[in-house]
Design a protein around this motif. Sequence first.
Motif, PDB file in Angstrom:
ATOM      1  N   ALA A  51      10.219 -10.724  -4.789  1.00  0.00           N
ATOM      2  CA  ALA A  51       9.624  -9.599  -4.072  1.00  0.00           C
ATOM      3  C   ALA A  51      10.557  -8.389  -4.107  1.00  0.00           C
ATOM      4  O   ALA A  51      10.102  -7.249  -4.307  1.00  0.00           O
ATOM      5  N   ALA A  52      11.836  -8.628  -3.919  1.00  0.00           N
ATOM      6  CA  ALA A  52      12.799  -7.528  -3.943  1.00  0.00           C
ATOM      7  C   ALA A  52      12.835  -6.867  -5.311  1.00  0.00           C
ATOM      8  O   ALA A  52      12.903  -5.631  -5.423  1.00  0.00           O
ATOM      9  N   ALA A  53      12.772  -7.677  -6.377  1.00  0.00           N
ATOM     10  CA  ALA A  53      12.780  -7.122  -7.729  1.00  0.00           C
ATOM     11  C   ALA A  53      11.523  -6.296  -7.996  1.00  0.00           C
ATOM     12  O   ALA A  53      11.590  -5.223  -8.605  1.00  0.00           O
ATOM     13  N   PHE A  54      10.376  -6.804  -7.539  1.00  0.00           N
ATOM     14  CA  PHE A  54       9.124  -6.050  -7.681  1.00  0.00           C
ATOM     15  C   PHE A  54       9.215  -4.740  -6.899  1.00  0.00           C
ATOM     16  O   PHE A  54       8.803  -3.681  -7.393  1.00  0.00           O
ATOM     17  N   GLY A  55       9.716  -4.829  -5.674  1.00  0.00           N
ATOM     18  CA  GLY A  55       9.821  -3.631  -4.867  1.00  0.00           C
ATOM     19  C   GLY A  55      10.693  -2.572  -5.514  1.00  0.00           C
ATOM     20  O   GLY A  55      10.343  -1.384  -5.530  1.00  0.00           O
ATOM     21  N   ALA A  56      11.811  -2.999  -6.073  1.00  0.00           N
ATOM     22  CA  ALA A  56      12.708  -2.060  -6.738  1.00  0.00           C
ATOM     23  C   ALA A  56      12.041  -1.456  -7.972  1.00  0.00           C
ATOM     24  O   ALA A  56      12.186  -0.253  -8.248  1.00  0.00           O
TER      25      ALA A  56
ATOM     26  N   ALA B  92      -4.441   6.406  -4.195  1.00  0.00           N
ATOM     27  CA  ALA B  92      -3.981   5.039  -3.938  1.00  0.00           C
ATOM     28  C   ALA B  92      -2.474   4.986  -4.145  1.00  0.00           C
ATOM     29  O   ALA B  92      -1.939   5.651  -5.040  1.00  0.00           O
ATOM     30  N   GLU B  93      -1.799   4.206  -3.310  1.00  0.00           N
ATOM     31  CA  GLU B  93      -0.356   4.060  -3.480  1.00  0.00           C
ATOM     32  C   GLU B  93       0.062   2.656  -3.065  1.00  0.00           C
ATOM     33  O   GLU B  93      -0.600   2.004  -2.252  1.00  0.00           O
ATOM     34  N   LEU B  94       1.169   2.192  -3.636  1.00  0.00           N
ATOM     35  CA  LEU B  94       1.719   0.890  -3.289  1.00  0.00           C
ATOM     36  C   LEU B  94       2.653   1.056  -2.104  1.00  0.00           C
ATOM     37  O   LEU B  94       3.651   1.781  -2.177  1.00  0.00           O
ATOM     38  N   ALA B  95       2.334   0.380  -0.980  1.00  0.00           N
ATOM     39  CA  ALA B  95       3.096   0.553   0.248  1.00  0.00           C
ATOM     40  C   ALA B  95       4.100  -0.558   0.507  1.00  0.00           C
ATOM     41  O   ALA B  95       5.095  -0.352   1.209  1.00  0.00           O
ATOM     42  N   ALA B  96       3.835  -1.776  -0.037  1.00  0.00           N
ATOM     43  CA  ALA B  96       4.755  -2.901   0.193  1.00  0.00           C
ATOM     44  C   ALA B  96       4.365  -4.040  -0.729  1.00  0.00           C
ATOM     45  O   ALA B  96       3.227  -4.106  -1.215  1.00  0.00           O
ATOM     46  N   VAL B  97       5.314  -4.960  -0.950  1.00  0.00           N
ATOM     47  CA  VAL B  97       5.057  -6.134  -1.774  1.00  0.00           C
ATOM     48  C   VAL B  97       5.582  -7.372  -1.052  1.00  0.00           C
ATOM     49  O   VAL B  97       6.510  -7.285  -0.245  1.00  0.00           O
TER      50      VAL B  97
ATOM     51  N   LEU C  52       0.165  -9.008  -2.411  1.00  0.00           N
ATOM     52  CA  LEU C  52       0.468 -10.395  -2.061  1.00  0.00           C
ATOM     53  C   LEU C  52       0.520 -11.207  -3.346  1.00  0.00           C
ATOM     54  O   LEU C  52      -0.494 -11.448  -3.990  1.00  0.00           O
ATOM     55  N   GLY C  53       1.710 -11.635  -3.725  1.00  0.00           N
ATOM     56  CA  GLY C  53       1.860 -12.435  -4.937  1.00  0.00           C
ATOM     57  C   GLY C  53       2.279 -11.586  -6.114  1.00  0.00           C
ATOM     58  O   GLY C  53       1.503 -10.766  -6.594  1.00  0.00           O
ATOM     59  N   CYS C  54       3.499 -11.757  -6.573  1.00  0.00           N
ATOM     60  CA  CYS C  54       4.046 -10.927  -7.647  1.00  0.00           C
ATOM     61  C   CYS C  54       3.805 -11.583  -9.001  1.00  0.00           C
ATOM     62  O   CYS C  54       4.729 -12.059  -9.672  1.00  0.00           O
ATOM     63  N   GLY C  55       2.539 -11.658  -9.398  1.00  0.00           N
ATOM     64  CA  GLY C  55       2.171 -12.304 -10.651  1.00  0.00           C
ATOM     65  C   GLY C  55       2.404 -11.424 -11.861  1.00  0.00           C
ATOM     66  O   GLY C  55       2.596 -10.204 -11.756  1.00  0.00           O
ATOM     67  N   ASP C  56       2.333 -12.046 -13.034  1.00  0.00           N
ATOM     68  CA  ASP C  56       2.604 -11.344 -14.286  1.00  0.00           C
ATOM     69  C   ASP C  56       1.610 -10.216 -14.536  1.00  0.00           C
ATOM     70  O   ASP C  56       1.993  -9.120 -14.966  1.00  0.00           O
ATOM     71  N   ILE C  57       0.330 -10.456 -14.275  1.00  0.00           N
ATOM     72  CA  ILE C  57      -0.673  -9.425 -14.543  1.00  0.00           C
ATOM     73  C   ILE C  57      -0.454  -8.219 -13.642  1.00  0.00           C
ATOM     74  O   ILE C  57      -0.691  -7.072 -14.034  1.00  0.00           O
ATOM     75  N   ALA C  58       0.034  -8.449 -12.426  1.00  0.00           N
ATOM     76  CA  ALA C  58       0.343  -7.334 -11.528  1.00  0.00           C
ATOM     77  C   ALA C  58       1.458  -6.474 -12.106  1.00  0.00           C
ATOM     78  O   ALA C  58       1.384  -5.235 -12.085  1.00  0.00           O
ATOM     79  N   ALA C  59       2.487  -7.118 -12.635  1.00  0.00           N
ATOM     80  CA  ALA C  59       3.627  -6.376 -13.174  1.00  0.00           C
ATOM     81  C   ALA C  59       3.266  -5.617 -14.437  1.00  0.00           C
ATOM     82  O   ALA C  59       3.657  -4.459 -14.617  1.00  0.00           O
ATOM     83  N   ARG C  60       2.508  -6.267 -15.320  1.00  0.00           N
ATOM     84  CA  ARG C  60       2.225  -5.663 -16.631  1.00  0.00           C
ATOM     85  C   ARG C  60       1.153  -4.589 -16.578  1.00  0.00           C
ATOM     86  O   ARG C  60       1.260  -3.564 -17.252  1.00  0.00           O
ATOM     87  N   ARG C  61       0.103  -4.813 -15.792  1.00  0.00           N
ATOM     88  CA  ARG C  61      -1.052  -3.933 -15.911  1.00  0.00           C
ATOM     89  C   ARG C  61      -1.536  -3.342 -14.585  1.00  0.00           C
ATOM     90  O   ARG C  61      -1.819  -2.151 -14.512  1.00  0.00           O
ATOM     91  N   THR C  62      -1.674  -4.196 -13.545  1.00  0.00           N
ATOM     92  CA  THR C  62      -2.384  -3.734 -12.359  1.00  0.00           C
ATOM     93  C   THR C  62      -1.582  -2.717 -11.555  1.00  0.00           C
ATOM     94  O   THR C  62      -2.124  -1.677 -11.151  1.00  0.00           O
TER      95      THR C  62
ATOM     96  N   ALA D 210       8.324  -7.055   1.795  1.00  0.00           N
ATOM     97  CA  ALA D 210       8.153  -7.727   3.081  1.00  0.00           C
ATOM     98  C   ALA D 210       8.770  -9.121   3.008  1.00  0.00           C
ATOM     99  O   ALA D 210       8.851  -9.722   1.931  1.00  0.00           O
ATOM    100  N   ALA D 211       9.170  -9.643   4.154  1.00  0.00           N
ATOM    101  CA  ALA D 211       9.826 -10.952   4.191  1.00  0.00           C
ATOM    102  C   ALA D 211       8.848 -12.092   3.923  1.00  0.00           C
ATOM    103  O   ALA D 211       9.266 -13.178   3.527  1.00  0.00           O
ATOM    104  N   SER D 212       7.562 -11.871   4.163  1.00  0.00           N
ATOM    105  CA  SER D 212       6.564 -12.921   3.978  1.00  0.00           C
ATOM    106  C   SER D 212       5.188 -12.287   3.832  1.00  0.00           C
ATOM    107  O   SER D 212       4.993 -11.099   4.116  1.00  0.00           O
ATOM    108  N   TYR D 213       4.231 -13.094   3.401  1.00  0.00           N
ATOM    109  CA  TYR D 213       2.846 -12.626   3.344  1.00  0.00           C
ATOM    110  C   TYR D 213       2.383 -12.202   4.736  1.00  0.00           C
ATOM    111  O   TYR D 213       1.717 -11.174   4.909  1.00  0.00           O
ATOM    112  N   GLU D 214       2.700 -13.011   5.729  1.00  0.00           N
ATOM    113  CA  GLU D 214       2.265 -12.706   7.095  1.00  0.00           C
ATOM    114  C   GLU D 214       2.846 -11.388   7.593  1.00  0.00           C
ATOM    115  O   GLU D 214       2.139 -10.613   8.265  1.00  0.00           O
ATOM    116  N   GLU D 215       4.107 -11.131   7.271  1.00  0.00           N
ATOM    117  CA  GLU D 215       4.720  -9.878   7.705  1.00  0.00           C
ATOM    118  C   GLU D 215       4.023  -8.691   7.064  1.00  0.00           C
ATOM    119  O   GLU D 215       3.784  -7.658   7.705  1.00  0.00           O
ATOM    120  N   LEU D 216       3.683  -8.823   5.790  1.00  0.00           N
ATOM    121  CA  LEU D 216       2.987  -7.725   5.122  1.00  0.00           C
ATOM    122  C   LEU D 216       1.623  -7.473   5.762  1.00  0.00           C
ATOM    123  O   LEU D 216       1.246  -6.319   6.009  1.00  0.00           O
TER     124      LEU D 216
END
Length: 335
Positions: free
Chosen positions: A48-53, A35-40, A15-25, A60-66
């Motif tokens: 979100a689409a760019a992170f997913g790719a 552990a695996e990443l199932a959705a963003v 939930l939330g495609c922040g910089d620290i998530a992309a670079r390190r987490t 996911a279309a929204s936080y609630e959907e995820l």
Amino acid sequence: MPADTTVSTTRVGLLGCGDIAARRTLPALLRVPGAELAAVAARDPDRAAAFGARFDAPAAASYEELLARTDIDAVYLCLPTLLHARWAEKALRAGKHVLVEKPLAASGADAERLFRLAGERGLVLLENFMFLHHGTQRQVAALLMSGALGEIRAVSAAFTIPPRPAGNQRLDPRLGGGALLDNGVYPLRAALRFLGTGLTVAGASLRDSREHGVDLSGAALLTAPGGAVAQIRFGMEHHYRSWYEIQGSQGTLSVDHVYTTAPGHAPVIRLGEGTEQREITVPAEDHFEAVWRFFAAAVRGEETVRPGLRLLSAESVAQAGLLDTVRDAAVRVPV
């Protein structure tokens, strides 16, 4: 028959495609077995689409959907500070375990409520302080247990960073900006780890920005029930410093580059005992990976991590309460 060595997989939603998530987490998550990443999900569908790719996960279309997805066991919250408590609660009520970027909550009441909710539902709630999971902390804990320092008398700790550029979320009060919540929580957490959760605030000071409406730096003096003290400093208008020192009745130790240790950096513990001085080099490791290993083990219910999880939870609640007290006690200097 051979022992079953399979490890159940914890499926994580972002939930939330922040910089620290992309670079390190997230890169660290992908390297951790179990552990695996199932959705963003992000407020911006294109982000979100760019992170997913990038990380091979559906968007996911929204936080609630995820949160409504049944193929997700846990969520990692990488949102602006003031959204942490709100979405941590939503995730827990959706039956998800939660790893949330620091600070979990801006108030002690919120932290207590969230940990109570997690306990009632049998879910893991972990505040993401990576440095507590680095081998440096295990080595320091072993030295303290051995009595190398004698009785702990004082802790000094500082985390300061250079000024942030215009538009940075750390300068936005609507998002929970300010040095106390951004980097002040690190030395505060170190004080709690070494002096216990019974700390009280003896005094504090904050430099408040008239332009941005957030605190740019500050300091606090804390006291422990036995009379030991902690002096912490933090800020985002400084030369970089990431350090703590523990002084005892018989010795002193200190560590630099301790809160945001690079994965290739081998930290050095400087230990003084009497007139003797020595250095202990800690092997390099990625503490982002260490957090994911701990979190996945906690989600699986492994007994070996239960004591650590209880300690971390107690520290998180105490920390949130101390943030309230520091703000209330602070002498504020407008700049």
